[in-house]
Design a protein around this motif. Sequence first.
Motif, short mmCIF file in Angstrom:
data_model
loop_
_atom_site.label_atom_id
_atom_site.label_comp_id
_atom_site.label_asym_id
_atom_site.label_seq_id
_atom_site.Cartn_x
_atom_site.Cartn_y
_atom_site.Cartn_z
N ASN A 272 0.80 -1.19 -0.03
CA ASN A 272 -0.10 -0.07 0.04
C ASN A 272 0.90 1.09 0.03
OD1 ASN A 272 -2.72 -1.40 -0.18
ND2 ASN A 272 -2.46 -1.58 2.05
N SER A 273 1.95 1.17 0.77
CA SER A 273 2.93 2.42 0.76
C SER A 273 3.36 2.61 -0.77
CB SER A 273 4.01 2.19 1.75
OG SER A 273 3.51 1.85 3.02
N GLU B 191 0.74 3.89 -3.07
CA GLU B 191 0.37 5.60 -2.80
C GLU B 191 1.28 6.50 -3.05
OE1 GLU B 191 -2.53 7.16 -1.24
OE2 GLU B 191 -3.40 4.94 -1.77
N LYS C 216 0.99 6.56 -6.92
CA LYS C 216 -0.41 7.46 -7.06
C LYS C 216 -0.05 8.99 -7.05
CE LYS C 216 -4.93 8.38 -5.48
NZ LYS C 216 -5.97 7.93 -4.09
N GLU C 217 0.63 9.22 -6.06
CA GLU C 217 0.94 10.69 -5.69
C GLU C 217 2.08 11.34 -6.98
OE1 GLU C 217 1.91 12.48 -2.04
OE2 GLU C 217 1.45 10.80 -0.97
#
Length: 278
Positions: free
Chosen positions: A197-198, A201, A204-205
């Motif tokens: 997940n890290s 994310e 994604k950013e």
Amino acid sequence: MTKTTLKKPLLRDYLSVSYYLHDLYQYRKATEEQFSYESWAQELGFQHRSFLRQVVIGRRALTEKTARQICERLFFTPSEQEHFMILAHYSKSRSAREREAFGKRLIQLLEQNYYQTEIEAYEEFVSSPLFPRLQVLLALGEEPKTPEAMTRFLNADPLQVAKGLMILTKLGLATSSDAGYKATVGNFKVPSNLGSNSLLEYHKESLQEAITARSLPHHLRRYKSMILAMSQEEFELFLKNMDGFVKEQLHKFDTTKADGRRLFQVNMNLFSVSEELQ
């Protein structure tokens, strides 16, 4: 670019024979007044310059004989000679199996010559795209950098910069003094934990920032895209080729010099846009 700032191409930085020979030719042309295709052909044992030029510009492939001929005249250590010959075979490979085999060996050679510290506790490190940039910035130049200077260089939020520096120091990636911060680790990598997940994310950013970067001047950003029809086996081969390309660029543009440089974020994305075709 002056003679003092030119950097001689290193074989280990390349995954293409013609690209390497092209850059080597350009380097020698810029640093040796009498250098030409004619003189280089004689130096490498070719009767005519035309074949060598065709190889350099990518229009002809080296045969086993001509590759060996160049290899023996350009390189003098067994490791360099092995690297060049594998690179020559990789560049002219026709089948996916051959290309995969030679590509795998090239990646092994690249890994042997390019050490990266793996950041084990990476969750905080990738909690913002800013923090890896801070690490790269701290590794450039010899002088420590102040939080104020890094805020200015990166056009960042001062509080985010302060948070990032705290994380880098806690992870042992940077040290601080009255003069500012310096990196203790230059080249680094984050584990490829698929599904993390890290990391999701973080990407994604990064992609959201890439969209915002459309407003940058044209000379500071590029967007490229292609659509390929691939089987699952070809998909895996493409991934390996992409990993090889990344390692090649890390080698080629590895530097500790800060003068006249910017940080550029490079995002590479590969995903399916269709169902399996029958």
